[in-house]
Design a protein around this motif. Structure first.
Motif, PDB file in Angstrom:
ATOM      1  N   PHE A  29     -32.899   2.683  50.887  1.00  0.00           N
ATOM      2  CA  PHE A  29     -32.626   2.640  49.442  1.00  0.00           C
ATOM      3  C   PHE A  29     -33.091   1.306  48.864  1.00  0.00           C
ATOM      4  CE2 PHE A  29     -30.170   1.696  45.703  1.00  0.00           C
ATOM      5  CZ  PHE A  29     -30.074   2.902  45.022  1.00  0.00           C
ATOM      6  N   ASP A  30     -32.739   0.200  49.539  1.00  0.00           N
ATOM      7  CA  ASP A  30     -33.167  -1.127  49.068  1.00  0.00           C
ATOM      8  C   ASP A  30     -34.681  -1.207  48.961  1.00  0.00           C
ATOM      9  OD1 ASP A  30     -30.479  -1.775  49.181  1.00  0.00           O
ATOM     10  OD2 ASP A  30     -30.656  -3.044  50.961  1.00  0.00           O
ATOM     11  N   ALA A  31     -35.379  -0.717  50.004  1.00  0.00           N
ATOM     12  CA  ALA A  31     -36.845  -0.759  49.991  1.00  0.00           C
ATOM     13  C   ALA A  31     -37.395   0.064  48.844  1.00  0.00           C
ATOM     14  CB  ALA A  31     -37.393  -0.245  51.321  1.00  0.00           C
ATOM     15  N   GLY A  32     -36.803   1.244  48.610  1.00  0.00           N
ATOM     16  CA  GLY A  32     -37.257   2.069  47.498  1.00  0.00           C
ATOM     17  C   GLY A  32     -37.019   1.402  46.162  1.00  0.00           C
ATOM     18  N   PHE A  33     -35.866   0.753  46.008  1.00  0.00           N
ATOM     19  CA  PHE A  33     -35.575   0.093  44.734  1.00  0.00           C
ATOM     20  C   PHE A  33     -36.504  -1.098  44.512  1.00  0.00           C
ATOM     21  CE2 PHE A  33     -33.279  -2.277  41.542  1.00  0.00           C
ATOM     22  CZ  PHE A  33     -32.788  -1.276  40.708  1.00  0.00           C
ATOM     23  N   ILE A  34     -36.760  -1.862  45.556  1.00  0.00           N
ATOM     24  CA  ILE A  34     -37.705  -2.982  45.443  1.00  0.00           C
ATOM     25  C   ILE A  34     -39.088  -2.471  45.052  1.00  0.00           C
ATOM     26  CG2 ILE A  34     -38.958  -4.702  46.822  1.00  0.00           C
ATOM     27  CD1 ILE A  34     -36.267  -5.048  48.398  1.00  0.00           C
ATOM     28  N   THR A  35     -39.511  -1.373  45.665  1.00  0.00           N
ATOM     29  CA  THR A  35     -40.808  -0.784  45.328  1.00  0.00           C
ATOM     30  C   THR A  35     -40.819  -0.322  43.872  1.00  0.00           C
ATOM     31  OG1 THR A  35     -41.099  -0.084  47.620  1.00  0.00           O
ATOM     32  CG2 THR A  35     -42.469   1.007  45.965  1.00  0.00           C
ATOM     33  N   ALA A  36     -39.719   0.246  43.421  1.00  0.00           N
ATOM     34  CA  ALA A  36     -39.625   0.659  42.018  1.00  0.00           C
ATOM     35  C   ALA A  36     -39.717  -0.544  41.077  1.00  0.00           C
ATOM     36  CB  ALA A  36     -38.317   1.420  41.798  1.00  0.00           C
ATOM     37  N   LEU A  37     -39.084  -1.662  41.445  1.00  0.00           N
ATOM     38  CA  LEU A  37     -39.221  -2.877  40.644  1.00  0.00           C
ATOM     39  C   LEU A  37     -40.678  -3.325  40.582  1.00  0.00           C
ATOM     40  CD1 LEU A  37     -36.171  -5.027  41.857  1.00  0.00           C
ATOM     41  CD2 LEU A  37     -36.367  -3.747  39.709  1.00  0.00           C
TER      42      LEU A  37
END
Length: 330
Positions: A259-267
């Motif tokens: 989830f963290d990796a996905g959110f960072i990628t979204a940022l």
């Protein structure tokens, strides 16, 4: 900048097997379907997935001088991750976990503390480590040497240099709050599970938990809620609750890191908050549908297409369905 993200903190070798229904007696043998070795930890699991999602990623942590370190470093390098800021410590084992994955996805763990306890980030690496617009610190609570004032110094410097700071922790308890609360004024996105958020704050509802951490200086809280989805709250008053995708869970190992990796990628891709949470949940859902902290994640485009297919009610077993977010401002 040299990197899209620098991922600092806890690096672990995970050894996973499934399905495990019981440990055999005496010296007997039970046969299982699958065994995997993966790079994991609240930093390792993040950096592997940001790399798979197309970000230029720098790994910043410590491993030992053993065969486990050979695997961890080699696996990251094969994904194009820059490991030049990883420390290899002589005479110390690489942190590692044996995970026995039950048929329902639960994962009782046996953990060996190791190099991550001895990891610190010297100022000589600051120019490299902060040469990224996003800096993630993951693993507070199991970073014995870095936890505390050293982490405050680190995040202060990240903010001084204009970085966006994302943050996650591990093994949270009421005592961990003493390590985390001083960091909050330097954290842009605080991303624990709701269980961790409750344990540290003493609050019960997700709304009260968010208010607690925002009042202590965090700019934004993004809580993972397990089967109930995720919750987003920022200092500007935006509140979002996005339901979980419907999937057949194989293994929940590393879902929070995914989830963290996905959110960072979204940022990185400048998504709006609802799309960012939905994308992050899509990455976590992919991981939960396989064994290990990077299972199912192929690429950014593949994840985007699966999340988009969710709106068309893609059938199970990997059904990326999610309902409309509950959105509001207060």
């Amino acid at each position: 900048m040299r990197y899209d993200v620098s991922v600092i903190g806890l690096y672990i070798l995970d050894i996973l097997g499934r399905p495990v229904t019981r440990i055999p007696e005496r010296g007997n043998v039970e046969f299982i379907d699958e065994i995997r070795l993966t790079v994991a930890g609240t930093a390792g699991g993040v950096v592997v997935n940001t790399a798979k999602l197309g970000l230029k990623s720098l790994a910043v942590g410590a491993v030992g001088d053993d065969e486990k370190a050979d695997f961890v470093l080699g696996a990251m390098e094969r994904l194009g991750i820059d490991t030049s800021a990883m420390q290899r410590l002589a005479g110390i084992p690489t942190s590692a976990t044996i995970l026995n994955i039950r048929p329902n996805g639960e994962r009782p763990a046996l953990h060996q503390r190791g190099a991550s306890d001895h990891f610190d980030l010297p100022e000589s690496l600051y120019d490299q480590v902060f040469d990224a617009p996003i800096v993630h610190l993951g693993g507070t609570g199991l970073l014995r040497r870095l936890d505390g004032e050293r982490s405050v110094t680190l995040l202060k410097e990240a903010k001084r240099r204009g970085c966006t700071v994302t943050f996650d922790l591990i093994a949270a308890s009421a005592e961990t709050a003493g390590l985390v609360l001083p960091l909050l004024p330097f954290i842009d996105y605080f991303m624990p599970s709701i269980e961790e958020a409750r344990d540290m704050s003493g609050c019960s509802t997700v709304e009260d938990c968010a208010a607690f951490y925002l009042d202590h200086g965090a700019k934004t809280c993004v809580f993972t809620l397990g089967g109930d989805g995720a919750y987003f709250a920022d200092a500007g008053g935006t509140r979002l609750k996005v339901p979980a995708y419907a999937i057949d869970v194989v293994d929940t190992t590393g879902c929070g890191d995914a989830f963290d990796a996905g959110f960072i990628t979204a940022l990185h891709h400048r998504m709006n908050p609802e799309d960012a949470v939905r994308f992050a949940q899509g990455v976590a859902a992919q991981v939960a549908s396989g064994l290990g902290s990077d299972a199912g994640v192929v690429s950014y485009d593949d994840t985007v297409s699966k999340v988009a297919a969710g709106g068309r009610r893609r059938p199970r077993p990997v059904d990326f369905r999610a309902g409309p977010a509950e959105t509001g401002r207060i």
